[in-house]
Enzyme design. Structure first.
Site, PDB file in Angstrom:
ATOM      1  N   ASP A 148       0.875  -1.280   0.046  1.00  0.00           N
ATOM      2  CA  ASP A 148       0.093  -0.073   0.103  1.00  0.00           C
ATOM      3  C   ASP A 148       0.879   1.251   0.060  1.00  0.00           C
ATOM      4  O   ASP A 148       0.297   2.172  -0.550  1.00  0.00           O
ATOM      5  CB  ASP A 148      -0.919  -0.168   1.226  1.00  0.00           C
ATOM      6  CG  ASP A 148      -1.947  -1.116   1.132  1.00  0.00           C
ATOM      7  OD1 ASP A 148      -1.790  -2.196   1.260  1.00  0.00           O
ATOM      8  OD2 ASP A 148      -3.095  -0.736   0.517  1.00  0.00           O
TER       9      ASP A 148
HETATM   10  C1  LIG Z   1      -2.372  -4.345  -5.485  1.00  0.00           C
HETATM   11  S1  LIG Z   1      -3.413  -4.443  -3.978  1.00  0.00           S
HETATM   12  C2  LIG Z   1      -2.152  -3.857  -2.742  1.00  0.00           C
HETATM   13  C3  LIG Z   1      -2.579  -3.813  -1.489  1.00  0.00           C
HETATM   14  O1  LIG Z   1      -3.869  -3.031  -1.145  1.00  0.00           O
HETATM   15  C4  LIG Z   1      -4.684  -3.798  -0.202  1.00  0.00           C
HETATM   16  O2  LIG Z   1      -5.486  -3.379   0.892  1.00  0.00           O
HETATM   17  P1  LIG Z   1      -6.845  -3.389   0.992  1.00  0.00           P
HETATM   18  O3  LIG Z   1      -7.566  -4.613   0.532  1.00  0.00           O
HETATM   19  O4  LIG Z   1      -7.052  -2.700   2.431  1.00  0.00           O
HETATM   20  O5  LIG Z   1      -7.322  -2.344   0.013  1.00  0.00           O
HETATM   21  C5  LIG Z   1      -3.673  -5.088   0.210  1.00  0.00           C
HETATM   22  O6  LIG Z   1      -2.850  -4.600   1.304  1.00  0.00           O
HETATM   23  C6  LIG Z   1      -2.725  -5.197  -1.000  1.00  0.00           C
HETATM   24  O7  LIG Z   1      -1.540  -5.988  -0.571  1.00  0.00           O
END
Ligand SMILES: CSC[C@H]1O[C@H](OP(=O)(O)O)[C@H](O)[C@@H]1O
Length: 389
Positions: free
Chosen positions: A250
């Protein structure tokens, strides 16, 4: 059929409601920046690259469907205000703020060069937002290529098994995925023995979304709970060893510290203990040179009820009745909850950062130098290969 988290054409944006997956595939209409903000906040759409793209396109459809001033400066100010609002939807993933900064530059340049025409500013914004969909997929395919090459080169000969966490596939991006893109690339080249995916409590991106994508693509895969990861690495004999753990990101800080879904840090610790490579896969829109280290990354905390309740279709012991979705409590009423959505993995536990220009490995001093990769991106130089391949 290709999995599409985001469906866009001028004047229309639809997102696959990920709170209903894997048993119901429903698209929600997004007609404005406000619709986009709520969809991101509620995690009906999620994934660092996807939330940036949905935010940008939500504003694009609002601009396309609203009668705006003809004055370029007034349109620029309107867009700036909406972008600053959209960035507040989720704080940890840098992609959203990165997109906002880049789109503000596009709009400011259009306002200066467009002869004061508000419509020229709207067109410049919408074209740039739509381009994000195209760029993200090409970035992900490159990440898949470089990641697969790195893993097969450093692993023992033959097919490799890989463990991944959370969801980083077509449901978290504009398509193909980052860490899951590496798995798709390995599978597509006949180099994958098996993918292991963790459940990823409490939102269950792994069991609900990644498992859905792996089954959809007919990729050999096994679901485990988050707490099984160390036992899995320990149980692996040399012939079926997991060659690498590959996760998304992220926000990658300037020193390589990486914020990712909660549970990532403990995977990095167990990978190091068991001698398994630990890789982060992320486009350079996730790298934030303005944040020196993981200490400065804001970690989003989510509502306790997202942990203490689970939702799903009724199961009668034989069939699922998707028309009867129930929410059930799985914790003692009154218990306090700590529910951080992310954790930070220190750079020292990361063996490589897979980007769309190559795998960034540590310098001889044991530290990551991410500036070269970013400079290549920012200066529009020919894609370069760093470390890795
Ligand atoms: C390519 S997705 C990157 C990253 O985003 C996700 O977070 P969320 O599901 O809370 O939006 C997850 O940490 C992924 O690894």
């Amino acid at each position: 059929m290709v999995l599409e988290a985001i469906r866009y054409k001028p004047g229309s944006l639809q997102i696959l409601n990920q709170l209903k997956l894997p048993h119901q595939e429903e698209y929600d209409e997004i007609r404005s920046a406000e619709d986009g903000w709520h969809a991101i906040k509620e995690m009906r759409t999620r994934g660092a690259p996807a939330i940036a793209i949905v935010a940008a396109l939500a504003l694009a459809v609002e601009l396309q469907c609203t009668t705006l001033s003809d004055n370029a400066e007034e349109v620029r100010a309107f867009i700036l205000e909406k972008l600053q609002y959209l960035v507040t939807s989720r704080p940890t993933a840098v992609n959203l703020a990165d997109a906002s900064r880049k789109l503000q530059k596009v709009v400011s340049n259009a306002a200066k060069q467009g002869g004061g025409d508000g419509k020229a500013v709207v067109k410049a914004y919408c074209d740039a937002a739509a381009q994000m969909l195209i760029d993200d997929v090409s970035d992900n395919r490159a990440i898949g290529k470089y990641g697969a090459e790195w893993i097969t080169r450093t692993a023992a000969e033959g097919k490799v098994s890989v463990l991944t966490h959370c969801n980083t596939g077509s449901l978290a991006t504009a398509g193909y995925g980052t860490a899951l893109g590496v798995i798709r690339s390995l599978h597509g080249h006949g180099q994958l023995k098996r993918a292991f995916c963790t459940e990823t409590r409490p939102y269950n991106q792994g069991s609900r979304l990644t498992a859905f994508e792996l089954v959809h693509d007919k990729i050999p895969a096994t679901l485990i709970t988050d707490s099984m990861a160390s036992a899995l690495l320990k149980s692996q004999g040399p012939e079926e060893r997991i060659a690498a753990i590959v996760v998304g990101a992220d926000r990658v800080a300037a020193n390589g510290d990486t914020a990712n879904k909660i549970g990532t840090y403990q995977l990095a610790v167990t990978a190091r203990f068991h001698g398994v490579k630990f890789l982060v896969a992320a486009p350079r829109t996730t790298i934030d040179l303005q944040t020196p280290s993981g200490v400065e990354i804001e970690i989003e905390e989510r509502a306790g009820k997202e942990m203490t309740f689970v939702k799903g279709p009724r199961f009668d012991g034989v069939d699922l009745d998707v028309s009867r979705v129930e929410t059930v409590s799985i914790a003692a009423t009154g218990i306090d909850v700590w529910n951080p959505a992310f954790d930070v993995t220190p750079a020292e536990l990361i063996d490589g950062i897979i980007t769309e220009v190559g795998v960034v490995e540590k310098e001889p001093d044991g530290k990551f130098d991410l500036t070269f990769a970013m400079e290549a991106h920012n200066e529009g130089l020919k894609p370069v290969t760093i470390g890795g391949v």
